[in-house]
Enzyme design. Structure first.
Site, PDB file in Angstrom:
ATOM      1  N   ASP A 106      86.398 -56.240  34.892  1.00 34.28           N
ATOM      2  CA  ASP A 106      88.149 -56.111  34.753  1.00 34.28           C
ATOM      3  C   ASP A 106      88.291 -57.144  32.636  1.00 34.28           C
ATOM      4  O   ASP A 106      88.025 -58.055  32.300  1.00 34.28           O
ATOM      5  CB  ASP A 106      88.344 -57.484  35.305  1.00 34.28           C
ATOM      6  N   TYR A 118     100.626 -55.416  30.842  1.00 39.85           N
ATOM      7  CA  TYR A 118     101.792 -56.325  30.992  1.00 39.85           C
ATOM      8  C   TYR A 118     101.200 -57.696  29.844  1.00 39.85           C
ATOM      9  O   TYR A 118     102.017 -58.593  29.664  1.00 39.85           O
ATOM     10  CB  TYR A 118     102.692 -56.612  31.658  1.00 39.85           C
ATOM     11  N   LYS A 119      99.472 -57.927  29.242  1.00 41.08           N
ATOM     12  CA  LYS A 119      99.498 -58.843  28.709  1.00 41.08           C
ATOM     13  C   LYS A 119      99.252 -58.557  27.620  1.00 41.08           C
ATOM     14  O   LYS A 119     100.300 -58.192  26.330  1.00 41.08           O
ATOM     15  CB  LYS A 119      98.084 -59.419  28.430  1.00 41.08           C
ATOM     16  N   ARG A 147      97.296 -73.431  28.223  1.00 37.32           N
ATOM     17  CA  ARG A 147      96.554 -72.750  27.100  1.00 37.32           C
ATOM     18  C   ARG A 147      97.509 -71.874  26.106  1.00 37.32           C
ATOM     19  O   ARG A 147      98.108 -71.832  26.614  1.00 37.32           O
ATOM     20  CB  ARG A 147      96.472 -71.287  27.860  1.00 37.32           C
ATOM     21  N   PHE A 153      89.082 -64.643  37.735  1.00 39.15           N
ATOM     22  CA  PHE A 153      90.713 -64.214  37.777  1.00 39.15           C
ATOM     23  C   PHE A 153      90.452 -64.473  39.662  1.00 39.15           C
ATOM     24  O   PHE A 153      90.168 -63.697  40.682  1.00 39.15           O
ATOM     25  CB  PHE A 153      91.117 -63.547  37.829  1.00 39.15           C
TER      26      PHE A 153
HETATM   27  C1  LIG Z   1      96.039 -61.555  34.795  1.00 38.87           C
HETATM   28  C2  LIG Z   1      94.972 -60.571  36.202  1.00 38.87           C
HETATM   29  C3  LIG Z   1      95.143 -59.930  37.196  1.00 38.87           C
HETATM   30  C4  LIG Z   1      96.897 -59.720  37.523  1.00 38.87           C
HETATM   31  O1  LIG Z   1      96.201 -58.632  38.564  1.00 38.87           O
HETATM   32  P1  LIG Z   1      97.147 -57.639  39.050  1.00 38.87           P
HETATM   33  O2  LIG Z   1      96.907 -57.222  39.821  1.00 38.87           O
HETATM   34  O3  LIG Z   1      98.014 -57.338  37.428  1.00 38.87           O
HETATM   35  O4  LIG Z   1      98.214 -58.573  39.816  1.00 38.87           O
HETATM   36  C5  LIG Z   1      93.429 -59.623  37.199  1.00 38.87           C
HETATM   37  N1  LIG Z   1      93.141 -60.122  36.809  1.00 38.87           N
HETATM   38  C6  LIG Z   1      92.554 -60.652  35.964  1.00 38.87           C
HETATM   39  C7  LIG Z   1      91.026 -60.556  35.166  1.00 38.87           C
HETATM   40  C8  LIG Z   1      93.935 -60.872  34.884  1.00 38.87           C
HETATM   41  O5  LIG Z   1      93.661 -61.392  34.076  1.00 38.87           O
END
Ligand SMILES: *Cc1c(COP(=O)(O)O)cnc(C)c1O
Length: 426
Positions: free
Chosen positions: A207, A232-233, A386, A128
């Site tokens: 992560d 939040y996912k 997706r 990401f």
């Molecule tokens: C959604 C996501 C994030 C988002 O990070 P925030 O700090 O909450 O904006 C980070 N890493 C991965 C792998 C994600 O899927």
């Protein structure tokens, strides 16, 4: 996996689904909306809706400051212990704090300090972007001898394990990877990679944003060092809910947060002028958390724990396998290509389809003109759609309907009625 499924298979699969009762525990106001974006923002659990009214009216409205002692102060650790059971960690190894980006910064910084003398950080190009941005910033901050090295993907879908291993050398301080890649859903073997990283004398930071709450994760069994992830996912904690941070217990006393806020102090309410890191994982807390968002997390976690992560992962595999066989039997002729790994053991809980008209097809799914059935996946540049499967509320019938709709949109060229102008949030 069923080959060439028909409508009867769909009904049978939904009826036999051991988790089917959980769908009713979520706020779903229209059966005409199929939501396949729980990997970006999970649905609202009904229990969260009522809990939040209580938090606002009773805890904030009536009890005011007393609520810190009664309900709020220990919540980051209480929620952390619940998340620990979902990601294969132990009590006292996880806290809820800040955002995933910030937690990644805190842990990666602490790890680089701990690994003094080693100067490369390894990640991969499917990671990401925020993770890579944070690492680029850290490497710059640590000095010119530091560098970030990315394992390459030869198909944009997966990372070959040998390619990753070839990047990890005796000079590698830290390896930072997403367990499940956000675009393709490619999933690493957590234990295999963690073991290899350790053999090379490096530390590993996972992560788990696209994995936690959807797939089984064994952090302790894999002896993983560090992890972060969103709530939040698939954890359904609500928009902007704070993230989690895991640090293996035997590393906690050796690691320090680079952001020495008072919530990470041993005795914040002594108001001592000198920082003294708290014992254990709480030293990675920073400052006052966003209480409304924080409080909204627990009910979603309770649902996951009640359902059991093994059962959840099993249904995720069932849904993905079913979707794949539908794609194979029904969408072959329509220009779609699979943008995810085929094997369930190296894939998370979403499936990506590639199509030259991906953006406009996505628009036609979300804003239909010929049907009342609205389908919400998401679009990822340049040509990916997706489809996220959240085992607690996604049904087999929804996937059946989705594939029917995809077929119709392309067959009738419905997407031509939409512009390819992008919105701010895709
Ligand atoms: C959604 C996501 C994030 C988002 O990070 P925030 O700090 O909450 O904006 C980070 N890493 C991965 C792998 C994600 O899927």
């Amino acid at each position: 996996m069923i080959t060439n499924p028909d409508k009867n298979d769909v009904e049978r699969l939904d009826n036999e689904d051991p988790l089917k009762a959980f769908r009713k525990r979520f706020f779903i106001d229209s059966e005409q909306t199929i939501y396949l974006d729980g990997n970006s923002l999970g649905r609202l659990p009904l229990a969260t809706k009522s809990l939040l009214s209580e938090v606002v009216e009773k805890q904030w409205g009536t009890d005011l400051i007393e609520s810190w002692n009664k309900n709020w102060y220990h919540k980051p650790a209480v929620l952390g212990d619940k998340i620990a059971t979902i990601i294969g960690a132990s009590p006292g190894e996880v806290i809820v704090s800040d955002s995933t980006s910030i937690n990644l910064y805190k842990l990666a910084f602490a790890a680089l300090k701990h690994q003094k003398g080693k100067t490369t950080v390894v990640s991969d190009e499917l990671n990401f972007p925020t993770d890579l941005y944070i690492l680029q910033g850290l490497v710059n901050e640590f000095g010119p001898e530091y560098s970030l090295d990315l394992a390459r993907s030869n198909n944009g879908i997966s990372i070959n394990t040998d390619e990753l291993k070839s990047k990890i050398t005796k000079n590698t301080a830290l390896v930072v990877l997403s367990l499940v890649a956000f675009k393709s859903a490619f999933m690493y073997n957590l234990k295999e990679i963690s073991d290899y990283v350790h053999r090379m004398g490096a530390l590993v930071l996972w992560d788990l944003s696209h994995a936690a709450g959807a797939v089984e994760i064994e952090l302790n069994e894999s002896y993983a060092d560090m992890a972060v992830g969103c709530t939040y996912k698939y954890l359904n904690g609500g928009p902007g809910s704070p993230a989690f941070l895991y640090l293996r217990s035997d590393l906690q006393e050796q690691f320090l947060s680079p952001v020495q806020g008072w919530f990470g102090d041993a005795r914040p309410f002594d108001f001592d002028l000198n920082y003294q890191p708290a014992k254990g994982i709480c030293r990675f807390l920073t400052g006052t958390p966003p209480v409304l968002n924080l409080m909204a997390i627990e009910t979603g976690l309770d649902l996951l724990i009640e359902a059991g992560i093994k059962n959840i992962h099993k249904k995720s595999i069932g849904l993905s396998g079913f979707f794949l066989s539908l794609v194979k039997s029904k969408l072959k002729a329509y220009g779609f290509q699979l943008g995810s790994p085929i094997g369930a053991s190296c894939r998370g809980s979403h499936i990506t389809l590639k199509h030259p008209e991906a953006y406009r097809i996505c628009q036609a799914l979300i804003h239909p003109k010929t049907t009342s059935l609205k389908i919400i996946p998401d679009f990822r540049d340049p040509d990916n759609i997706r489809f996220g499967f959240t085992p607690l509320y996604t049904t087999y019938s929804e996937l059946w309907e989705t594939v029917q709709r995809l077929q119709e949109i392309v067959e009738k060229k419905e997407y031509r009625q939409y512009t390819s102008q992008r919105l701010t949030v895709t």
